[in-house]
Design an enzyme around this catalytic site. Structure first.
Site, PDB file in Angstrom:
ATOM      1  N   LYS A 187      62.344  43.406 -26.828  1.00 21.72           N
ATOM      2  CA  LYS A 187      61.893  42.037 -27.127  1.00 21.72           C
ATOM      3  C   LYS A 187      63.094  41.160 -27.511  1.00 21.72           C
ATOM      4  O   LYS A 187      63.935  41.590 -28.317  1.00 21.72           O
ATOM      5  CB  LYS A 187      60.887  42.098 -28.281  1.00 21.72           C
ATOM      6  CG  LYS A 187      60.326  40.753 -28.649  1.00 21.72           C
ATOM      7  CD  LYS A 187      59.355  40.879 -29.828  1.00 21.72           C
ATOM      8  CE  LYS A 187      59.001  39.491 -30.329  1.00 21.72           C
ATOM      9  NZ  LYS A 187      58.250  39.543 -31.579  1.00 21.72           N
ATOM     10  N   ASN A 195      50.982  30.617 -14.270  1.00 17.11           N
ATOM     11  CA  ASN A 195      50.461  29.271 -13.972  1.00 17.11           C
ATOM     12  C   ASN A 195      48.944  29.270 -14.128  1.00 17.11           C
ATOM     13  O   ASN A 195      48.356  30.275 -14.519  1.00 17.11           O
ATOM     14  CB  ASN A 195      50.893  28.839 -12.566  1.00 17.11           C
ATOM     15  CG  ASN A 195      50.381  29.793 -11.517  1.00 17.11           C
ATOM     16  OD1 ASN A 195      49.183  29.926 -11.324  1.00 17.11           O
ATOM     17  ND2 ASN A 195      51.290  30.496 -10.850  1.00 17.11           N
ATOM     18  N   LYS A 212      57.513  27.730   7.019  1.00 16.32           N
ATOM     19  CA  LYS A 212      57.084  29.113   6.792  1.00 16.32           C
ATOM     20  C   LYS A 212      56.358  29.701   8.002  1.00 16.32           C
ATOM     21  O   LYS A 212      55.768  30.772   7.920  1.00 16.32           O
ATOM     22  CB  LYS A 212      56.223  29.186   5.528  1.00 16.32           C
ATOM     23  CG  LYS A 212      56.965  28.630   4.284  1.00 16.32           C
ATOM     24  CD  LYS A 212      56.227  28.906   3.002  1.00 16.32           C
ATOM     25  CE  LYS A 212      56.886  28.176   1.827  1.00 16.32           C
ATOM     26  NZ  LYS A 212      56.500  28.707   0.521  1.00 16.32           N
ATOM     27  N   ASP A 220      57.593  30.751  -8.449  1.00 14.22           N
ATOM     28  CA  ASP A 220      58.794  30.485  -7.644  1.00 14.22           C
ATOM     29  C   ASP A 220      60.046  31.081  -8.282  1.00 14.22           C
ATOM     30  O   ASP A 220      61.050  31.299  -7.605  1.00 14.22           O
ATOM     31  CB  ASP A 220      58.981  28.974  -7.463  1.00 14.22           C
ATOM     32  CG  ASP A 220      57.910  28.391  -6.552  1.00 14.22           C
ATOM     33  OD1 ASP A 220      57.577  29.060  -5.561  1.00 14.22           O
ATOM     34  OD2 ASP A 220      57.402  27.293  -6.838  1.00 14.22           O
ATOM     35  N   LYS A 227      55.833  22.561   4.704  1.00 10.96           N
ATOM     36  CA  LYS A 227      55.744  23.987   4.362  1.00 10.96           C
ATOM     37  C   LYS A 227      55.207  24.796   5.544  1.00 10.96           C
ATOM     38  O   LYS A 227      55.633  25.920   5.795  1.00 10.96           O
ATOM     39  CB  LYS A 227      54.856  24.188   3.130  1.00 10.96           C
ATOM     40  CG  LYS A 227      55.552  23.743   1.848  1.00 10.96           C
ATOM     41  CD  LYS A 227      54.708  23.924   0.607  1.00 10.96           C
ATOM     42  CE  LYS A 227      55.446  23.367  -0.603  1.00 10.96           C
ATOM     43  NZ  LYS A 227      54.667  23.345  -1.829  1.00 10.96           N
TER      44      LYS A 227
HETATM   45  O1  PMT Z   1      43.088  29.986  -8.227  1.00  8.99           O
HETATM   46  P1  PMT Z   1      42.369  28.650  -8.415  1.00  8.99           P
HETATM   47  O2  PMT Z   1      42.250  28.276  -9.888  1.00  8.99           O
HETATM   48  O3  PMT Z   1      41.054  28.600  -7.683  1.00  8.99           O
HETATM   49  O4  PMT Z   1      43.309  27.516  -7.786  1.00  8.99           O
HETATM   50  C1  PMT Z   1      43.527  27.494  -6.406  1.00  8.99           C
HETATM   51  C2  PMT Z   1      44.972  27.089  -6.080  1.00  8.99           C
HETATM   52  C3  PMT Z   1      45.226  25.665  -6.542  1.00  8.99           C
HETATM   53  C4  PMT Z   1      45.964  28.046  -6.751  1.00  8.99           C
HETATM   54  C5  PMT Z   1      45.109  27.234  -4.520  1.00  8.99           C
HETATM   55  O5  PMT Z   1      44.203  26.354  -3.898  1.00  8.99           O
HETATM   56  C6  PMT Z   1      46.526  26.930  -4.063  1.00  8.99           C
HETATM   57  O6  PMT Z   1      46.933  25.805  -3.859  1.00  8.99           O
HETATM   58  N1  PMT Z   1      47.332  28.025  -3.884  1.00  8.99           N
HETATM   59  C7  PMT Z   1      48.770  27.921  -3.526  1.00  8.99           C
HETATM   60  C8  PMT Z   1      49.563  27.574  -4.744  1.00  8.99           C
HETATM   61  C9  PMT Z   1      51.039  27.572  -4.456  1.00  8.99           C
HETATM   62  O7  PMT Z   1      51.718  28.484  -4.850  1.00  8.99           O
HETATM   63  O8  PMT Z   1      51.467  26.568  -3.733  1.00  8.99           O
HETATM   64  P2  PMT Z   1      53.028  26.373  -3.324  1.00  8.99           P
HETATM   65  O9  PMT Z   1      53.031  25.060  -2.682  1.00  8.99           O
HETATM   66  O10 PMT Z   1      53.909  26.585  -4.519  1.00  8.99           O
HETATM   67  O11 PMT Z   1      53.318  27.543  -2.292  1.00  8.99           O
HETATM   68  C10 PMT Z   1      53.130  27.384  -0.893  1.00  8.99           C
HETATM   69  C11 PMT Z   1      52.695  28.694  -0.280  1.00  8.99           C
HETATM   70  O12 PMT Z   1      53.760  29.647  -0.380  1.00  8.99           O
HETATM   71  C12 PMT Z   1      51.462  29.327  -0.885  1.00  8.99           C
HETATM   72  O13 PMT Z   1      50.676  29.854   0.156  1.00  8.99           O
HETATM   73  C13 PMT Z   1      52.023  30.460  -1.746  1.00  8.99           C
HETATM   74  O14 PMT Z   1      51.135  31.556  -1.828  1.00  8.99           O
HETATM   75  C14 PMT Z   1      53.296  30.834  -0.967  1.00  8.99           C
HETATM   76  N2  PMT Z   1      54.382  31.385  -1.792  1.00  8.99           N
HETATM   77  C15 PMT Z   1      54.996  30.597  -2.727  1.00  8.99           C
HETATM   78  C16 PMT Z   1      56.061  31.124  -3.456  1.00  8.99           C
HETATM   79  C17 PMT Z   1      56.470  32.445  -3.215  1.00  8.99           C
HETATM   80  N3  PMT Z   1      57.466  32.982  -3.894  1.00  8.99           N
HETATM   81  N4  PMT Z   1      55.848  33.181  -2.279  1.00  8.99           N
HETATM   82  C18 PMT Z   1      54.824  32.677  -1.562  1.00  8.99           C
HETATM   83  O15 PMT Z   1      54.243  33.363  -0.719  1.00  8.99           O
END
Ligand code: PMT
Length: 400
Positions: free
Chosen positions: A285, A206, A337, A275, A333
């Protein structure tokens, strides 16, 4: 606090006059040093009138004996050096230790905190040499504020605008604030994207650059914490002083986080973890055929949720990258979590979220409160997150 305002030679040099005024309003004693190029854009007299002090304009004056050591004296007398605008040339000279005028010589003799506000043409800013120099400076502990995006003096639109004086002054306040309020804490920060392999040559990922997470690591270090930075693949140099663990996939990130959970007291999960992934990655490959190709993906383990189930007394901060219903999603969330705070950011507006130097977030707290933070450099947002987190800890203890 005594600070030097180093003014570089760029069209934005005129904004440094407003910055010198703002800094004084906030209690800083400002000594202005101008490069020769800066004097082509704005007169030293403007700064002399605004600060009530002689402006330093060169390494050598008629008084050769006193002036030749003046840069050492100015370096000794001041606690911080703020360079605005910091041209590509100044960024390069600071990064590489080239001392060929008063400002660059003073920088080498200076032991205080350094902040640079770059301003230049977009291509100059994006050039690999400039980016490398900026990363070198960042890794050395230099605060970098901006540049912002917009229409530039050269007619192009993009990154390279000097941040507004009030944003630079806010950054200076945050960066220079003498705080040791995270001393004794171990802060585990995750940053950047994850890369999920599809086969030996392809992966999905991403747009996360790691800037938000690295800013959090920098802020925690500046406030006296021990920092463990678990970083996905990014092109940033880790802040000096952080214990950095580089990972690629969500599974590797999970392992690194769980390995360091026991010793951590605060966990900030700003990484954009994939995710979904391919659970059984083909060894060879995948060959191209004429047929339609359907990719089957399995969910990755949710690291934040797993930490939430085992967090004990630790403070747990998650992030939520949303394109709609940001606050409601962040709260959902946070509860799902078991976080203490969820930092919601909108990632489909220009200038914030992924890749940008600034962010605009809402902090959703376990107590039920929501705090909207105005758009600011990610490093400033990082400090504000810790300010609110420490207050939250106090109020959580109070209700126990
Ligand atoms: O890196 P930059 O370019 O500065 O951008 C910053 C950012 C936009 C990436 C950052 O500010 C941000 O929003 N990070 C979280 C992105 C994210 O994965 O959001 P989410 O809503 O999909 O996940 C929610 C939370 O669960 C997050 O804390 C994530 O780390 C966590 N997660 C998600 C999926 C997973 N399998 N394991 C996790 O721990």
């Amino acid at each position: 606090m005594n600070v030097v305002l180093g003014v570089g030679g760029g069209i934005a040099a005129y904004k440094a006059a407003e910055l010198s005024r703002l800094l004084q309003e906030r209690g800083y004693a400002v000594q202005v040093v101008m490069t020769e190029a800066a004097q082509q854009f704005i007169q030293p007299l403007t700064f002399a009138a605004l600060t009530g002090r002689k402006v330093v304009t060169g390494l050598f004056t008629e008084d050769i004996l006193s002036s030749s050591i003046e840069h050492i004296q100015v370096a000794r007398d001041n606690q911080a050096l703020i360079v605005a605008p910091a041209t590509a040339g100044l960024v390069g000279k600071f990064a590489n230790g080239i001392a060929d005028d008063f400002l660059t010589s003073m920088y080498l003799a200076f032991t205080g905190k350094v902040i640079m506000a770059p301003a230049m043409n977009t291509n100059m800013w994006n050039h690999a040499a400039t980016q490398h120099n900026v990363e070198l400076l960042r890794a050395r502990g230099c605060g970098i504020v901006g540049p912002g995006e917009g229409v530039l003096a050269c007619g192009t639109t993009g990154a390279g605008r000097l941040m507004e004086p009030v944003q630079i002054a806010d950054f200076v306040d945050q960066f220079l604030m003498e705080r040791n309020d995270l001393s004794g804490e171990t802060v585990l920060v995750t940053a950047g994207p994850t890369q999920e392999a599809l086969d030996p040559v392809r992966y999905i990922t991403n747009r996360s650059s790691g800037k938000m997470g690295y800013s959090i690591a920098e802020a925690a270090l500046a406030r006296g914490a021990k920092v463990i930075l678990v970083s996905g693949p990014v092109s940033l140099t880790p802040p000096a002083g952080a214990q950095t663990i580089k990972v690629k996939s969500a599974l590797e990130m999970r392992k690194a986080v769980l390995n360091h959970l026991a010793e951590s007291t605060i966990i900030v999960k700003s990484a954009a973890v994939a995710d979904y992934h391919v659970a059984n990655i083909p060894e060879q490959k995948v060959k191209k055929t004429a047929a339609r190709f359907i990719l089957e993906l399995d969910p990755t383990p949710d690291i934040l949720a797993e930490v939430g189930r085992n967090k004990g007394d630790r403070l747990l901060v998650g992030f939520a990258a949303e394109t709609q219903n940001m606050v409601a999603e962040a709260r959902r969330k946070m509860e799902a979590k078991n976080c203490d705070m969820l930092v919601g950011n909108v990632v489909n507006q220009s200038g914030t979220g992924f890749e940008s130097d600034e962010n605009e977030v809402t902090l959703v707290m376990r107590t039920g409160a929501n705090v909207a933070l105005a758009r600011a450099p990610k490093r400033v947002i990082a400090d504000q997150i810790f300010d609110h987190l420490l207050k939250l800890r106090l109020s959580l203890h109070a209700v126990k």
